[in-house]
Design an enzyme around this catalytic site. Structure first.
Site, PDB file in Angstrom:
ATOM      1  N   CYS A  89       0.826  -1.213   0.000  1.00  0.00           N
ATOM      2  CA  CYS A  89       0.000   0.000   0.000  1.00  0.00           C
ATOM      3  C   CYS A  89       0.860   1.262   0.000  1.00  0.00           C
ATOM      4  O   CYS A  89       0.325   2.379  -0.111  1.00  0.00           O
ATOM      5  CB  CYS A  89      -0.900   0.043   1.238  1.00  0.00           C
ATOM      6  N   HIS A 107      -6.039   2.240   5.256  1.00  0.00           N
ATOM      7  CA  HIS A 107      -6.640   1.398   4.210  1.00  0.00           C
ATOM      8  C   HIS A 107      -7.402   0.284   4.903  1.00  0.00           C
ATOM      9  O   HIS A 107      -6.834  -0.434   5.718  1.00  0.00           O
ATOM     10  CB  HIS A 107      -5.518   0.824   3.331  1.00  0.00           C
ATOM     11  N   HIS A 109     -10.326  -3.062   4.538  1.00  0.00           N
ATOM     12  CA  HIS A 109     -11.051  -4.016   3.694  1.00  0.00           C
ATOM     13  C   HIS A 109     -12.463  -4.199   4.259  1.00  0.00           C
ATOM     14  O   HIS A 109     -13.015  -5.290   4.186  1.00  0.00           O
ATOM     15  CB  HIS A 109     -10.319  -5.356   3.659  1.00  0.00           C
ATOM     16  N   GLU A 136     -26.789  12.663   9.816  1.00  0.00           N
ATOM     17  CA  GLU A 136     -26.026  13.470  10.783  1.00  0.00           C
ATOM     18  C   GLU A 136     -24.522  13.184  10.698  1.00  0.00           C
ATOM     19  O   GLU A 136     -23.690  14.076  10.798  1.00  0.00           O
ATOM     20  CB  GLU A 136     -26.542  13.178  12.208  1.00  0.00           C
ATOM     21  N   HIS A 193     -12.872  -4.275  -2.984  1.00  0.00           N
ATOM     22  CA  HIS A 193     -11.609  -4.321  -2.244  1.00  0.00           C
ATOM     23  C   HIS A 193     -11.706  -3.596  -0.896  1.00  0.00           C
ATOM     24  O   HIS A 193     -11.508  -4.201   0.152  1.00  0.00           O
ATOM     25  CB  HIS A 193     -10.517  -3.718  -3.142  1.00  0.00           C
TER      26      HIS A 193
HETATM   27  C1  LIG Z   1      -5.550 -10.301   1.978  1.00  0.00           C
HETATM   28  S1  LIG Z   1      -4.148  -9.789   1.094  1.00  0.00           S
HETATM   29  C2  LIG Z   1      -4.449  -8.080   0.855  1.00  0.00           C
HETATM   30  C3  LIG Z   1      -3.344  -7.347   0.146  1.00  0.00           C
HETATM   31  O1  LIG Z   1      -3.187  -7.844  -1.138  1.00  0.00           O
HETATM   32  C4  LIG Z   1      -3.651  -5.883   0.053  1.00  0.00           C
HETATM   33  O2  LIG Z   1      -4.932  -5.658  -0.495  1.00  0.00           O
HETATM   34  C5  LIG Z   1      -3.559  -5.157   1.357  1.00  0.00           C
HETATM   35  O3  LIG Z   1      -4.426  -4.393   1.710  1.00  0.00           O
HETATM   36  C6  LIG Z   1      -2.413  -5.305   2.261  1.00  0.00           C
HETATM   37  O4  LIG Z   1      -1.197  -5.370   1.588  1.00  0.00           O
HETATM   38  P1  LIG Z   1       0.140  -5.576   2.430  1.00  0.00           P
HETATM   39  O5  LIG Z   1       1.241  -5.549   1.423  1.00  0.00           O
HETATM   40  O6  LIG Z   1       0.033  -6.884   3.159  1.00  0.00           O
HETATM   41  O7  LIG Z   1       0.185  -4.432   3.424  1.00  0.00           O
HETATM   42 ZN   LIG Z   2      -5.952  -3.864   0.290  1.00  0.00          ZN
END
Ligand SMILES: CSC[C@@H](O)[C@@H](O)C(=O)COP(=O)(O)O
Ligand SMILES: [Zn+2]
Length: 240
Positions: A89, A107, A109, A136, A193
């Site tokens: 990232c 970041h 998920h 709100e 993602h």
């Molecule tokens: C479940 S693997 C997820 C990764 O490919 C990526 O999307 C992520 O968010 C984290 O990347 P990373 O390199 O482990 O910090």
């Molecule tokens: Zn990711």
């Protein structure tokens, strides 16, 4: 050859030291389902140093000494834990630091973020951003980097969505493009993602990320009840 161990850069008794804060935040984020199964992460810029986690590790179990430190001016790693690679990232976090002057970028998920990207694609269109108003919690999001204060209750929140790609680092160009097209945004959703959220400092990045996640969860629930996301009903209503 210069040593890149530099452990003193990440070892501190100060709970507010960035290396300690990243570990603590990731432990919290894990409980929210934001950094599950090694995905997601957080990076902090402190003066000329960028603190960043390793790649592919369980983010909730990290120790401060696992952190990488990048010199912001030279873009060189001045602290590298042996045998580990920096998070994929990194270039996306860097975009938030360089293009938006952010102090912290998160970041996640989050499943709510992912679901919202799918609902927008299905019901509004692939090129459309996520849009919602009259909640709100929208007041938790700043108007924009060059504008004073936060959005108001009657303002429309708009978060751009970019398409996912095979490798995290290859998202950088489209994230930067979304930042250009949406100069006021503090976040970019990534279809199927998750999301990148940044803020001027750790406190702001965290509260903005929390506000957005709350809004995304609510938006998914509203969709189930066929409630519109915007007052003109143009966003969020299924056909028929
Ligand atoms: C479940 S693997 C997820 C990764 O490919 C990526 O999307 C992520 O968010 C984290 O990347 P990373 O390199 O482990 O910090
Ligand atoms: Zn990711």
């Amino acid at each position: 050859m210069a040593s890149t161990d530099n452990e003193h850069l990440v070892r501190s008794d100060d709970s507010q030291h960035p290396a300690n804060v990243i570990c603590e935040l990731c432990r919290k984020f894990y409980t929210l389902g934001w950094v599950t199964g090694t995905g997601g992460g957080t990076s902090i810029r402190h003066e000329n140093h960028i603190f960043i986690a390793p790649s592919g590790v369980q983010k909730e179990l990290m120790k401060p000494t696992d952190m990488f430190v990048l010199d912001f001016s030279t873009r060189e790693y001045i602290r590298k834990p042996p045998t580990l690679k920096p998070s994929a990232c990194m270039p996306l976090f860097l975009a938030a630091f360089t293009r938006r002057g952010a102090g912290c970028c998160i970041h996640t998920h989050s499943q709510w973020a992912v679901l919202v990207t799918l609902l927008v694609e299905r019901d509004i269109g692939q090129a459309a951003p996520f849009e919602i108003e009259l909640l709100e919690q929208i007041k938790g999001i700043p108007k924009g980097p060059k504008r004073q204060g936060n959005l108001g209750y009657f303002d429309r929140l708009q978060i751009p969505i970019i398409e996912n790609v095979a490798h995290e680092e290859d998202l950088t160009e489209s994230l930067e493009e979304a930042m250009e097209i949406y100069p006021d945004t503090y976040a970019v959703l990534v279809r199927r993602h998750g999301i990148y959220v940044w803020g001027d400092n750790v406190h702001k990045a965290k509260t903005q990320c929390e506000s957005l996640d709350y809004i995304f969860q609510l938006a998914v629930e509203m969709k189930k009840l066929n409630l519109p996301w915007t007052s003109d009903g143009k966003s969020g209503l299924t056909d028929g």
